[in-house]
Design a protein around this motif. Structure first.
Motif, PDB file in Angstrom:
ATOM      1  N   VAL A 124       0.840  -1.200   0.000  1.00 35.69           N
ATOM      2  CA  VAL A 124       0.000   0.000   0.000  1.00 35.69           C
ATOM      3  C   VAL A 124       0.879   1.256   0.000  1.00 35.69           C
ATOM      4  CG1 VAL A 124      -1.680   1.331   1.356  1.00 35.69           C
ATOM      5  CG2 VAL A 124      -1.988  -1.136   1.063  1.00 35.69           C
ATOM      6  N   ALA A 125       1.942   1.242   0.799  1.00 25.80           N
ATOM      7  CA  ALA A 125       2.863   2.388   0.830  1.00 25.80           C
ATOM      8  C   ALA A 125       3.551   2.556  -0.525  1.00 25.80           C
ATOM      9  CB  ALA A 125       3.907   2.193   1.931  1.00 25.80           C
ATOM     10  N   ALA A 126       3.964   1.457  -1.133  1.00 24.30           N
ATOM     11  CA  ALA A 126       4.600   1.531  -2.449  1.00 24.30           C
ATOM     12  C   ALA A 126       3.627   2.112  -3.470  1.00 24.30           C
ATOM     13  CB  ALA A 126       5.080   0.148  -2.887  1.00 24.30           C
ATOM     14  N   GLN A 127       2.389   1.663  -3.419  1.00 24.72           N
ATOM     15  CA  GLN A 127       1.368   2.174  -4.344  1.00 24.72           C
ATOM     16  C   GLN A 127       1.171   3.676  -4.165  1.00 24.72           C
ATOM     17  OE1 GLN A 127      -2.838   1.146  -3.580  1.00 24.72           O
ATOM     18  NE2 GLN A 127      -2.892   0.372  -5.674  1.00 24.72           N
ATOM     19  N   ALA A 128       1.135   4.124  -2.914  1.00 30.97           N
ATOM     20  CA  ALA A 128       0.948   5.552  -2.633  1.00 30.97           C
ATOM     21  C   ALA A 128       2.101   6.388  -3.164  1.00 30.97           C
ATOM     22  CB  ALA A 128       0.794   5.767  -1.127  1.00 30.97           C
ATOM     23  N   LEU A 129       3.284   5.774  -3.235  1.00 30.88           N
ATOM     24  CA  LEU A 129       4.469   6.479  -3.743  1.00 30.88           C
ATOM     25  C   LEU A 129       4.676   6.288  -5.234  1.00 30.88           C
ATOM     26  CD1 LEU A 129       6.904   5.638  -0.812  1.00 30.88           C
ATOM     27  CD2 LEU A 129       5.812   7.844  -1.300  1.00 30.88           C
ATOM     28  N   GLY A 130       3.740   5.579  -5.877  1.00 27.53           N
ATOM     29  CA  GLY A 130       3.839   5.370  -7.316  1.00 27.53           C
ATOM     30  C   GLY A 130       4.875   4.327  -7.714  1.00 27.53           C
ATOM     31  N   ARG A 131       5.218   3.445  -6.789  1.00 28.46           N
ATOM     32  CA  ARG A 131       6.208   2.405  -7.070  1.00 28.46           C
ATOM     33  C   ARG A 131       5.510   1.095  -7.416  1.00 28.46           C
ATOM     34  NH1 ARG A 131      11.085   3.372  -3.825  1.00 28.46           N
ATOM     35  NH2 ARG A 131      11.996   1.700  -5.071  1.00 28.46           N
ATOM     36  N   LYS A 132       6.157   0.272  -8.204  1.00 30.64           N
ATOM     37  CA  LYS A 132       5.691  -1.084  -8.458  1.00 30.64           C
ATOM     38  C   LYS A 132       6.065  -1.930  -7.251  1.00 30.64           C
ATOM     39  CE  LYS A 132       6.407  -0.732 -13.406  1.00 30.64           C
ATOM     40  NZ  LYS A 132       7.150  -1.252 -14.558  1.00 30.64           N
ATOM     41  N   SER A 133       5.295  -3.003  -7.011  1.00 34.57           N
ATOM     42  CA  SER A 133       5.606  -3.853  -5.866  1.00 34.57           C
ATOM     43  C   SER A 133       5.190  -5.290  -6.125  1.00 34.57           C
ATOM     44  CB  SER A 133       4.916  -3.327  -4.601  1.00 34.57           C
ATOM     45  OG  SER A 133       3.516  -3.321  -4.779  1.00 34.57           O
ATOM     46  N   ILE A 134       5.867  -6.189  -5.431  1.00 34.27           N
ATOM     47  CA  ILE A 134       5.565  -7.611  -5.466  1.00 34.27           C
ATOM     48  C   ILE A 134       5.475  -8.080  -4.022  1.00 34.27           C
ATOM     49  CG2 ILE A 134       6.390  -9.908  -6.106  1.00 34.27           C
ATOM     50  CD1 ILE A 134       8.022  -8.497  -8.350  1.00 34.27           C
ATOM     51  N   GLY A 135       4.379  -8.758  -3.691  1.00 29.35           N
ATOM     52  CA  GLY A 135       4.204  -9.284  -2.348  1.00 29.35           C
ATOM     53  C   GLY A 135       4.071 -10.797  -2.388  1.00 29.35           C
ATOM     54  N   ILE A 136       4.683 -11.448  -1.421  1.00 25.44           N
ATOM     55  CA  ILE A 136       4.615 -12.907  -1.307  1.00 25.44           C
ATOM     56  C   ILE A 136       4.065 -13.228   0.073  1.00 25.44           C
ATOM     57  CG2 ILE A 136       5.938 -15.059  -1.321  1.00 25.44           C
ATOM     58  CD1 ILE A 136       8.064 -13.476  -3.007  1.00 25.44           C
ATOM     59  N   GLU A 137       3.040 -14.082   0.115  1.00 23.95           N
ATOM     60  CA  GLU A 137       2.414 -14.462   1.382  1.00 23.95           C
ATOM     61  C   GLU A 137       1.905 -15.887   1.278  1.00 23.95           C
ATOM     62  OE1 GLU A 137       1.316 -14.955   4.887  1.00 23.95           O
ATOM     63  OE2 GLU A 137       2.153 -12.978   4.482  1.00 23.95           O
ATOM     64  N   ILE A 138       2.164 -16.686   2.291  1.00 28.20           N
ATOM     65  CA  ILE A 138       1.758 -18.089   2.289  1.00 28.20           C
ATOM     66  C   ILE A 138       0.292 -18.271   2.679  1.00 28.20           C
ATOM     67  CG2 ILE A 138       2.471 -18.592   4.662  1.00 28.20           C
ATOM     68  CD1 ILE A 138       3.603 -21.270   3.558  1.00 28.20           C
ATOM     69  N   GLU A 139      -0.244 -17.349   3.492  1.00 28.21           N
ATOM     70  CA  GLU A 139      -1.619 -17.459   3.986  1.00 28.21           C
ATOM     71  C   GLU A 139      -2.589 -16.777   3.019  1.00 28.21           C
ATOM     72  OE1 GLU A 139      -2.880 -18.984   6.698  1.00 28.21           O
ATOM     73  OE2 GLU A 139      -0.905 -19.718   7.340  1.00 28.21           O
TER      74      GLU A 139
END
Length: 64
Positions: free
Chosen positions: A16-31
């Motif tokens: 969410v912070a990356a999105q607010a700053l206009g950055r691309k992001s990749i998240g990894i989560e097992i749950e």
């Protein structure tokens, strides 16, 4: 312009912070439940921030 990688995404705060700053992001989560929460958060529109001139004068609110 670089991409943010969060290998332990949880509810997606970093994304969410990356999105607010206009950055691309990749998240990894097992749950899966946290992935769903993160997707919901990323789809929400951000609330507008109040500017300092929109806030009441603190001296009129707080007794000094």
């Amino acid at each position: 312009g670089e991409t943010v990688l969060d290998p332990f995404m949880g509810s997606g705060t970093t994304l969410v912070a990356a999105q607010a700053l206009g950055r691309k992001s990749i998240g990894i989560e097992i749950e899966e439940r946290y992935c769903r929460i993160a997707v919901e958060r990323l789809q929400q529109k951000p609330l507008p921030l109040a500017m300092s001139h929109d806030l009441p004068n603190l001296q009129s609110v707080l007794p000094l």
